[in-house]
Design a protein around this motif. Structure first.
Motif, PDB file in Angstrom:
ATOM      1  N   MET A 173     -25.528  40.181 -24.301  1.00 10.31           N
ATOM      2  CA  MET A 173     -24.229  39.621 -24.700  1.00 10.31           C
ATOM      3  C   MET A 173     -24.291  39.092 -26.124  1.00 10.31           C
ATOM      4  N   GLU A 174     -23.151  39.198 -26.822  1.00  5.40           N
ATOM      5  CA  GLU A 174     -23.000  38.575 -28.133  1.00  5.40           C
ATOM      6  C   GLU A 174     -21.692  37.794 -28.141  1.00  5.40           C
ATOM      7  N   VAL A 175     -21.739  36.570 -28.680  1.00  7.16           N
ATOM      8  CA  VAL A 175     -20.562  35.720 -28.769  1.00  7.16           C
ATOM      9  C   VAL A 175     -20.236  35.512 -30.241  1.00  7.16           C
ATOM     10  N   GLU A 176     -18.985  35.809 -30.620  1.00  7.83           N
ATOM     11  CA  GLU A 176     -18.572  35.694 -32.015  1.00  7.83           C
ATOM     12  C   GLU A 176     -17.463  34.647 -32.146  1.00  7.83           C
ATOM     13  N   VAL A 177     -17.610  33.749 -33.122  1.00  8.21           N
ATOM     14  CA  VAL A 177     -16.631  32.673 -33.316  1.00  8.21           C
ATOM     15  C   VAL A 177     -16.421  32.438 -34.804  1.00  8.21           C
ATOM     16  N   LEU A 178     -15.344  31.699 -35.115  1.00  8.94           N
ATOM     17  CA  LEU A 178     -15.119  31.232 -36.476  1.00  8.94           C
ATOM     18  C   LEU A 178     -15.378  29.730 -36.548  1.00  8.94           C
ATOM     19  N   GLY A 179     -14.835  28.986 -35.638  1.00  9.13           N
ATOM     20  CA  GLY A 179     -15.084  27.544 -35.555  1.00  9.13           C
ATOM     21  C   GLY A 179     -14.624  27.060 -34.203  1.00  9.13           C
ATOM     22  N   THR A 180     -15.549  26.587 -33.380  1.00  4.71           N
ATOM     23  CA  THR A 180     -15.175  26.286 -31.996  1.00  4.71           C
ATOM     24  C   THR A 180     -16.285  25.533 -31.282  1.00  4.71           C
ATOM     25  N   HIS A 181     -16.004  25.085 -30.039  1.00  2.99           N
ATOM     26  CA  HIS A 181     -16.987  24.417 -29.186  1.00  2.99           C
ATOM     27  C   HIS A 181     -17.158  25.262 -27.928  1.00  2.99           C
ATOM     28  N   PHE A 182     -18.406  25.592 -27.598  1.00  4.12           N
ATOM     29  CA  PHE A 182     -18.643  26.399 -26.405  1.00  4.12           C
ATOM     30  C   PHE A 182     -20.054  26.183 -25.883  1.00  4.12           C
ATOM     31  N   ASN A 183     -20.262  26.584 -24.636  1.00  5.81           N
ATOM     32  CA  ASN A 183     -21.558  26.431 -23.971  1.00  5.81           C
ATOM     33  C   ASN A 183     -22.016  27.802 -23.469  1.00  5.81           C
ATOM     34  N   ILE A 184     -23.301  28.092 -23.645  1.00  6.13           N
ATOM     35  CA  ILE A 184     -23.870  29.351 -23.150  1.00  6.13           C
ATOM     36  C   ILE A 184     -25.035  29.030 -22.227  1.00  6.13           C
ATOM     37  N   ASN A 185     -25.009  29.602 -21.023  1.00  3.77           N
ATOM     38  CA  ASN A 185     -26.108  29.466 -20.067  1.00  3.77           C
ATOM     39  C   ASN A 185     -26.667  30.857 -19.797  1.00  3.77           C
ATOM     40  N   SER A 186     -27.883  31.093 -20.284  1.00  2.00           N
ATOM     41  CA  SER A 186     -28.491  32.418 -20.126  1.00  2.00           C
ATOM     42  C   SER A 186     -29.857  32.352 -19.462  1.00  2.00           C
ATOM     43  N   TYR A 187     -30.074  31.334 -18.620  1.00  7.04           N
ATOM     44  CA  TYR A 187     -31.352  31.245 -17.914  1.00  7.04           C
ATOM     45  C   TYR A 187     -31.552  32.495 -17.055  1.00  7.04           C
ATOM     46  N   THR A 188     -32.748  33.007 -17.064  1.00  2.56           N
ATOM     47  CA  THR A 188     -33.019  34.243 -16.335  1.00  2.56           C
ATOM     48  C   THR A 188     -33.026  34.056 -14.827  1.00  2.56           C
ATOM     49  N   ASP A 189     -33.176  32.804 -14.348  1.00  2.00           N
ATOM     50  CA  ASP A 189     -33.175  32.586 -12.900  1.00  2.00           C
ATOM     51  C   ASP A 189     -31.779  32.298 -12.352  1.00  2.00           C
ATOM     52  N   GLU A 190     -30.745  32.341 -13.204  1.00  5.27           N
ATOM     53  CA  GLU A 190     -29.373  32.194 -12.735  1.00  5.27           C
ATOM     54  C   GLU A 190     -28.780  33.568 -12.444  1.00  5.27           C
ATOM     55  N   GLU A 191     -27.764  33.607 -11.582  1.00  2.00           N
ATOM     56  CA  GLU A 191     -27.171  34.875 -11.176  1.00  2.00           C
ATOM     57  C   GLU A 191     -26.384  35.539 -12.301  1.00  2.00           C
ATOM     58  N   THR A 192     -25.827  34.754 -13.204  1.00  2.00           N
ATOM     59  CA  THR A 192     -25.025  35.306 -14.288  1.00  2.00           C
ATOM     60  C   THR A 192     -25.363  34.637 -15.614  1.00  2.00           C
ATOM     61  N   ILE A 193     -25.065  35.343 -16.704  1.00  5.65           N
ATOM     62  CA  ILE A 193     -25.049  34.739 -18.029  1.00  5.65           C
ATOM     63  C   ILE A 193     -23.620  34.281 -18.265  1.00  5.65           C
ATOM     64  N   SER A 194     -23.425  33.007 -18.577  1.00  4.51           N
ATOM     65  CA  SER A 194     -22.065  32.488 -18.688  1.00  4.51           C
ATOM     66  C   SER A 194     -21.815  31.864 -20.056  1.00  4.51           C
ATOM     67  N   THR A 195     -20.654  32.192 -20.615  1.00  2.50           N
ATOM     68  CA  THR A 195     -20.176  31.579 -21.849  1.00  2.50           C
ATOM     69  C   THR A 195     -18.888  30.843 -21.528  1.00  2.50           C
ATOM     70  N   THR A 196     -18.853  29.545 -21.784  1.00  2.00           N
ATOM     71  CA  THR A 196     -17.703  28.709 -21.440  1.00  2.00           C
ATOM     72  C   THR A 196     -17.100  28.135 -22.713  1.00  2.00           C
ATOM     73  N   LEU A 197     -15.796  28.335 -22.907  1.00  4.00           N
ATOM     74  CA  LEU A 197     -15.129  27.879 -24.122  1.00  4.00           C
ATOM     75  C   LEU A 197     -14.414  26.559 -23.881  1.00  4.00           C
ATOM     76  N   LEU A 198     -14.708  25.570 -24.720  1.00  2.00           N
ATOM     77  CA  LEU A 198     -14.047  24.269 -24.637  1.00  2.00           C
ATOM     78  C   LEU A 198     -12.938  24.122 -25.666  1.00  2.00           C
ATOM     79  N   GLU A 199     -13.139  24.729 -26.836  1.00  2.00           N
ATOM     80  CA  GLU A 199     -12.160  24.566 -27.908  1.00  2.00           C
ATOM     81  C   GLU A 199     -12.210  25.779 -28.827  1.00  2.00           C
TER      82      GLU A 199
END
Length: 401
Positions: free
Chosen positions: A260-286
């Motif tokens: 996965m690649e996440v592209e932004v200009l200016g923002t707040h977000f969280n990425i969880n890419s632990y290999t022992d989790e079922e999914t890679i998740s990107t969560t956008l706050l702003e």
């Protein structure tokens, strides 16, 4: 409420230390339920909560369930029934302050009680303390910085001030432990990369050369250039990280991770890419981000989460619980209908322990607790549900129904 602030605080602390007389108990509930000034009450609740988050629970485990049940009974008694015709404003005001009172009694001791999502009458386990041979302390600000020349700096033991200089970029450790990159505006250095790695039981915050801020969770890494040059700003991560990106319309910020690649200009977000989790998740706050995989790309709006499964399929989830997503950054664990294995994966990374299971535990949990308490205190809160038991053996936790 302004005239009763000192009295209010005194009663709350007496309550948490089991020193309230019957008259003082009645006075506490009167203050909470008499429709005080909303701003004043909220300020007082916030102050008490902030002051208690880093402390150990003030209510003993054995007394916790009794206090919760008492709070629930008080709440139920305070809410008017449908059969009682009352002005709408009064009904909602009374409900709000009764609810605030009940919530206050549950949170200001620095932990939220862990409860089963489905209401049951399961009795609390008699032994609410996990059996242990050795407790585990919480994680902290720990990380290793690897410079472009291959040399390493252990940040948790390094002194404050300038740690190194690479070209025109100074690497500084601030008094609060944060890592800061101070780059010259006209820097023309050849691209050189640094690598920031947190161990299990570690976390770290860094300010990148462009002013963007990154929080790294336990067992994570961030690779980045010491100077951002060219038409884009690009970093790579493993594990989990929270980003607050400095705006630069001319140079998009890109985060590269597995699949996965996440592209932004200016923002707040969280990425969880632990290999022992079922999914890679990107969560956008702003702001707004574009999430790209090998087969598709999606744009996220605030409150949305992109979930990428190992199969390569990506799903967009709306109305994500943002507080739960970034609780780790704010120093808390928070679980919303989480199964026991999801809960234990977070604890394993933060307390640097291994987890094994004996028997099947199908229940899900809701609740939260500070990440600044010992492992036994977290397990004790979970164990009070009566649905799970624990044994701590050094760096190993055994989970049982």
């Amino acid at each position: 409420m302004n005239n009763n602030k000192e009295k209010f605080s005194d009663l709350i602390h007496k309550y948490l230390n089991n020193r309230l007389t019957s008259a003082e108990y009645a006075e506490l509930w009167r203050l909470l339920n008499e429709q005080p000034d909303e701003t004043a009450l909220n300020e007082e609740l916030q102050k008490l909560w902030q002051s208690s988050k880093s402390e150990a629970p003030l209510i003993a485990a054995a007394d916790w369930d009794q206090k919760i049940q008492h709070a629930k009974q008080k709440l139920a008694a305070s809410i008017p029934t449908i059969a009682e015709p009352q002005p709408v404003i009064n009904r909602f005001s009374r409900y709000r302050w009764a609810a605030a009172a009940a919530i206050l009694l549950l949170i200001v001791s620095s932990v939220f009680v862990f409860i089963n999502r489905k209401e049951t009458n399961t009795p609390v386990a008699k032994n609410t303390q996990p059996q242990q041979q050795q407790d585990r302390l919480p994680g902290g600000d720990r990380a290793v910085l690897t410079l472009a020349d291959g040399s390493s700096i252990v940040l948790d033991s390094a002194g404050n001030g300038m740690l190194a200089q690479q070209g025109t970029t100074k690497i500084i450790k601030k008094e609060d432990g944060q890592l800061l990159y101070n780059s010259s505006d006209n820097a023309t250095d050849a691209v050189a990369y640094n690598l920031l790695q947190t161990p299990r039981g570690g976390q770290y915050k860094i300010t990148l050369p462009d002013g963007s801020k990154v929080w790294l969770n336990a067992a994570s890494s961030l690779k980045y250039p010491v100077v951002f040059s060219g038409k884009e700003r690009k970093v790579e991560i493993t594990g989990e990280a929270y980003f607050e990106i400095a705006k630069d319309a001319a140079r998009p910020f890109k985060v590269q991770l597995n699949q996965m690649e996440v592209e932004v200009l200016g923002t707040h977000f969280n990425i969880n890419s632990y290999t022992d989790e079922e999914t890679i998740s990107t969560t956008l706050l702003e702001g707004r981000v574009k999430v790209t995989t090998a087969s598709e790309n999606k744009f996220l709006q605030p409150g949305q989460q992109a979930q990428l499964k190992s199969s390569g399929n990506m799903k967009i989830v709306n109305d994500v619980n943002l507080e739960e997503t970034v609780a780790w950054k704010d120093g808390n664990f928070q679980f919303e209908n989480s199964d026991i294995k999801s809960v234990m994966r977070q604890l394993a990374r933060w307390y640097d322990v291994e987890v094994s299971y004996q028997g099947n535990i199908s229940k899900h949990f809701i609740g939260g607790i500070s990440r600044n308490v010992k492992l036994s205190q977290v397990l004790s809160m979970l164990q009070q549900t009566g649905e799970v038991r624990f044994i701590i053996e050094g760096k190993k936790i055994i989970v049982m129904p």
